[in-house]
Design a protein around this motif. Structure first.
Motif, PDB file in Angstrom:
ATOM      1  N   ARG A  96       0.693  -1.218  -0.047  1.00 32.19           N
ATOM      2  CA  ARG A  96       0.192   0.045   0.111  1.00 32.19           C
ATOM      3  C   ARG A  96       0.835   1.372  -0.210  1.00 32.19           C
ATOM      4  NH1 ARG A  96      -4.471  -1.499   4.671  1.00 32.19           N
ATOM      5  NH2 ARG A  96      -4.895  -3.581   3.671  1.00 32.19           N
ATOM      6  N   SER A  97       2.184   1.323   0.353  1.00 30.59           N
ATOM      7  CA  SER A  97       2.946   2.415   0.424  1.00 30.59           C
ATOM      8  C   SER A  97       4.029   2.487  -0.545  1.00 30.59           C
ATOM      9  CB  SER A  97       3.601   2.564   1.796  1.00 30.59           C
ATOM     10  OG  SER A  97       2.560   2.775   2.868  1.00 30.59           O
ATOM     11  N   SER A 125      11.197   6.470  -8.020  1.00 36.81           N
ATOM     12  CA  SER A 125      11.786   5.393  -8.641  1.00 36.81           C
ATOM     13  C   SER A 125      11.662   3.900  -7.803  1.00 36.81           C
ATOM     14  CB  SER A 125      13.278   5.549  -8.936  1.00 36.81           C
ATOM     15  OG  SER A 125      14.102   5.483  -7.934  1.00 36.81           O
ATOM     16  N   PHE A 126      11.658   3.246  -8.599  1.00 34.59           N
ATOM     17  CA  PHE A 126      11.404   1.678  -7.839  1.00 34.59           C
ATOM     18  C   PHE A 126      12.745   1.382  -7.133  1.00 34.59           C
ATOM     19  CE2 PHE A 126      12.826  -2.693  -7.879  1.00 34.59           C
ATOM     20  CZ  PHE A 126      11.678  -3.399  -7.360  1.00 34.59           C
ATOM     21  N   VAL A 127      13.966   1.818  -7.604  1.00 34.73           N
ATOM     22  CA  VAL A 127      15.317   1.549  -6.865  1.00 34.73           C
ATOM     23  C   VAL A 127      15.185   2.619  -5.509  1.00 34.73           C
ATOM     24  CG1 VAL A 127      17.579   1.904  -6.889  1.00 34.73           C
ATOM     25  CG2 VAL A 127      16.486   1.169  -8.700  1.00 34.73           C
ATOM     26  N   LYS A 128      14.700   3.493  -5.644  1.00 39.53           N
ATOM     27  CA  LYS A 128      14.688   4.167  -4.198  1.00 39.53           C
ATOM     28  C   LYS A 128      13.609   3.522  -3.207  1.00 39.53           C
ATOM     29  CE  LYS A 128      13.643   8.758  -1.860  1.00 39.53           C
ATOM     30  NZ  LYS A 128      13.164   8.059  -0.935  1.00 39.53           N
ATOM     31  N   ARG A 129      12.431   3.168  -3.743  1.00 36.90           N
ATOM     32  CA  ARG A 129      11.267   2.540  -3.033  1.00 36.90           C
ATOM     33  C   ARG A 129      11.802   1.339  -2.451  1.00 36.90           C
ATOM     34  NH1 ARG A 129       7.525   1.508  -6.243  1.00 36.90           N
ATOM     35  NH2 ARG A 129       8.282   2.450  -8.075  1.00 36.90           N
ATOM     36  N   PHE A 130      12.561   0.410  -3.090  1.00 36.14           N
ATOM     37  CA  PHE A 130      13.005  -0.740  -2.938  1.00 36.14           C
ATOM     38  C   PHE A 130      13.976  -0.653  -1.391  1.00 36.14           C
ATOM     39  CE2 PHE A 130      16.592  -4.106  -2.813  1.00 36.14           C
ATOM     40  CZ  PHE A 130      15.944  -4.621  -2.332  1.00 36.14           C
ATOM     41  N   MET A 177      14.713 -16.013   3.180  1.00 36.62           N
ATOM     42  CA  MET A 177      15.842 -16.503   2.295  1.00 36.62           C
ATOM     43  C   MET A 177      16.503 -15.180   1.516  1.00 36.62           C
ATOM     44  SD  MET A 177      13.417 -19.424   0.245  1.00 36.62           S
ATOM     45  CE  MET A 177      14.805 -19.839  -0.737  1.00 36.62           C
ATOM     46  N   HIS A 178      16.092 -13.968   2.190  1.00 35.56           N
ATOM     47  CA  HIS A 178      16.830 -12.800   1.646  1.00 35.56           C
ATOM     48  C   HIS A 178      16.473 -12.684   0.289  1.00 35.56           C
ATOM     49  CE1 HIS A 178      19.384 -13.127   5.468  1.00 35.56           C
ATOM     50  NE2 HIS A 178      19.591 -14.356   5.089  1.00 35.56           N
ATOM     51  N   LEU A 179      15.164 -12.799  -0.057  1.00 34.29           N
ATOM     52  CA  LEU A 179      14.769 -12.444  -1.284  1.00 34.29           C
ATOM     53  C   LEU A 179      13.705 -11.134  -1.231  1.00 34.29           C
ATOM     54  CD1 LEU A 179      13.938 -16.077  -2.360  1.00 34.29           C
ATOM     55  CD2 LEU A 179      15.777 -14.588  -3.085  1.00 34.29           C
ATOM     56  N   SER A 180      14.265 -10.115  -0.656  1.00 37.80           N
ATOM     57  CA  SER A 180      13.200  -8.903  -0.436  1.00 37.80           C
ATOM     58  C   SER A 180      13.234  -8.258  -2.052  1.00 37.80           C
ATOM     59  CB  SER A 180      13.985  -7.929   0.387  1.00 37.80           C
ATOM     60  OG  SER A 180      14.973  -7.525   0.152  1.00 37.80           O
ATOM     61  N   LEU A 181      14.226  -8.240  -2.789  1.00 43.31           N
ATOM     62  CA  LEU A 181      14.026  -7.725  -3.975  1.00 43.31           C
ATOM     63  C   LEU A 181      13.083  -8.434  -4.816  1.00 43.31           C
ATOM     64  CD1 LEU A 181      15.073  -5.865  -6.211  1.00 43.31           C
ATOM     65  CD2 LEU A 181      16.861  -7.534  -6.798  1.00 43.31           C
ATOM     66  N   VAL A 182      12.934 -10.009  -4.655  1.00 40.84           N
ATOM     67  CA  VAL A 182      12.025 -10.581  -5.464  1.00 40.84           C
ATOM     68  C   VAL A 182      10.578 -10.216  -5.130  1.00 40.84           C
ATOM     69  CG1 VAL A 182      11.230 -12.918  -5.897  1.00 40.84           C
ATOM     70  CG2 VAL A 182      13.541 -12.509  -5.878  1.00 40.84           C
ATOM     71  N   VAL A 183      10.464  -9.973  -3.511  1.00 46.47           N
ATOM     72  CA  VAL A 183       9.148  -9.447  -3.262  1.00 46.47           C
ATOM     73  C   VAL A 183       8.732  -8.252  -3.841  1.00 46.47           C
ATOM     74  CG1 VAL A 183       7.926  -8.483  -1.244  1.00 46.47           C
ATOM     75  CG2 VAL A 183       9.130 -10.842  -0.811  1.00 46.47           C
ATOM     76  N   ALA A 184       9.616  -7.435  -3.700  1.00 48.78           N
ATOM     77  CA  ALA A 184       9.464  -5.911  -4.209  1.00 48.78           C
ATOM     78  C   ALA A 184       8.951  -5.881  -5.879  1.00 48.78           C
ATOM     79  CB  ALA A 184      10.683  -5.219  -4.074  1.00 48.78           C
ATOM     80  N   LEU A 185       9.881  -6.745  -6.509  1.00 45.44           N
ATOM     81  CA  LEU A 185       9.456  -6.965  -7.878  1.00 45.44           C
ATOM     82  C   LEU A 185       8.078  -7.681  -8.201  1.00 45.44           C
ATOM     83  CD1 LEU A 185      12.981  -8.037  -9.411  1.00 45.44           C
ATOM     84  CD2 LEU A 185      11.814  -5.781  -9.731  1.00 45.44           C
ATOM     85  N   LEU A 186       7.887  -8.710  -7.366  1.00 46.87           N
ATOM     86  CA  LEU A 186       6.476  -9.147  -7.678  1.00 46.87           C
ATOM     87  C   LEU A 186       5.416  -8.130  -7.451  1.00 46.87           C
ATOM     88  CD1 LEU A 186       7.142 -12.807  -6.115  1.00 46.87           C
ATOM     89  CD2 LEU A 186       6.655 -12.325  -8.421  1.00 46.87           C
ATOM     90  N   TYR A 187       5.435  -7.341  -6.304  1.00 46.79           N
ATOM     91  CA  TYR A 187       4.375  -6.396  -5.774  1.00 46.79           C
ATOM     92  C   TYR A 187       4.253  -5.331  -6.612  1.00 46.79           C
ATOM     93  CZ  TYR A 187       3.776  -9.087  -1.301  1.00 46.79           C
ATOM     94  OH  TYR A 187       3.639  -9.770  -0.370  1.00 46.79           O
TER      95      TYR A 187
END
Length: 347
Positions: free
Chosen positions: A278-279, A288-293, A330-340
């Motif tokens: 939601r945020s 940008s996506f990079v900053k938000r991630f 599993m330290h996959l926060s980037l995958v989470v971010a991309l999926l969302y």
């Protein structure tokens, strides 16, 4: 004469649905009630006229007009003049089943319960109404261990003592619970006006802390209306700070309740998922996506989110939180971010 139930309804600019809500309360099979409507500084000019018209027709209605201070302050103002044996809170855009009050009050009298909980349905325009059941069976309990489990469930639904597959995330709400008014008076329990998120949950935690008998009746009493423009459907820029505030308030409550700590961490993890959806990664997200991630990932260096991630294997996660937690573990926060992010673009 003391009414059996005080029904407290805060109102703020919801004329479109409020009349249906109020009619559902006025039409209850249990008539010995008082209805306290708190107009929280509505700017909609229709609201005062609607309230005055209804109050003239039914002497059970009492109206409070006040400046806008939020739903918690409005509920507190309603409580301050309530006289009923029990209290029920109703949101102005929802409505009750015809025998809701009769069923809840009869259960309270039968069991001498301090709190009676019932079920709800989710009502959304153009979509069939969906039944939601908090628990798999009726129960009445005086067991402190069971009541602690209910408190844990208020924090996160995976800690239910009697799980039901249809259970929603709404167990922390006050509108599903009939509460003995004297319990609130004796222990000076009120809503925290400083919270803008989860104010219901903290209130319910406090109520269950002092409740001696809690009853659950597996019957639908409440229509919960999902609005298209509700906070569940828009970018919540304030959610990050609101989450911090709520977790701080609950942490203070936990000082005397260490048994709730793991459920508290599950709630903290759940809040990070809400913030992600939601945020940080929704259609209206700015930057940008990079900053938000990076901002999203920074959350997990802060407490209690950091501790929550470390505790994932021991948390009773349910539904989508299981997958979410596994990816974070599993330290996959980037995958989470991309999926969302992809999910937001496709919606």
């Amino acid at each position: 004469m003391i009414p059996k139930i005080s029904v407290i309804i805060p109102v703020y600019n919801s004329a479109r649905y409020f009349q249906e809500c109020l009619r559902s309360v006025l039409g209850q099979s249990l008539c010995d009630i008082e209805i306290i409507i708190v107009d929280d500084g509505s700017t909609d000019s229709e609201i005062p006229q609607i309230l005055d018209d209804f109050a003239k027709k039914d002497l059970r209605i009492r109206v409070i007009y006040k400046k806008n201070e939020g739903v918690s302050a409005a509920r507190n103002d309603g409580l301050s003049i309530a006289k009923g044996d029990y209290v029920l809170f109703v949101d102005s855009d929802d409505f009750l089943f015809p025998k809701a009050l009769e069923v809840s009050y009869s259960e309270a009298i039968r069991t001498n319960a301090d709190v009676v909980m019932t079920d709800h349905s989710i009502w959304k325009n153009s979509i069939p109404e969906k039944e939601q059941h908090f628990f798999s069976t009726d129960f009445v309990t005086e067991s402190r261990n069971t009541i602690v489990q209910l408190q844990q469930m208020v924090l996160y639904k995976g800690y239910s003592p009697f799980p039901d597959e249809s259970c929603s995330y709404m167990f922390s709400t006050v509108w599903s619970k009939l509460i003995r008014r004297q319990l609130l008076v004796d222990h000076d329990i009120r809503f925290n006006p400083q919270l803008h998120l989860y104010e219901d949950g903290l209130f319910v935690l406090q109520v269950l802390q002092v409740a001696k008998i809690v009853s659950f009746k597996r019957i639908l009493t409440y229509h919960y209306r999902v609005l298209e423009n509700s906070l569940c459907h828009i970018n919540e820029n304030h959610l990050i700070q609101d989450s911090k505030d709520l977790l701080t308030a609950v942490k203070i409550f936990l000082k005397d309740n260490p048994d709730l700590h793991m459920a508290y961490l599950a709630r903290a993890l759940f809040q990070t998922k809400k913030m992600a959806l939601r945020s940080f990664f929704c259609k209206e997200s700015e930057g940008s996506f990079v900053k938000r991630f990076r901002d999203f990932r920074t959350l997990f260096s802060q407490e209690p989110y950091r501790e929550a991630v470390g505790a994932i294997p021991r948390l009773k996660l349910s539904g989508n939180e299981k997958k979410y937690g596994k990816m974070l573990q599993m330290h996959l926060s980037l995958v989470v971010a991309l999926l969302y992010e992809i999910r937001a673009k496709l919606r």
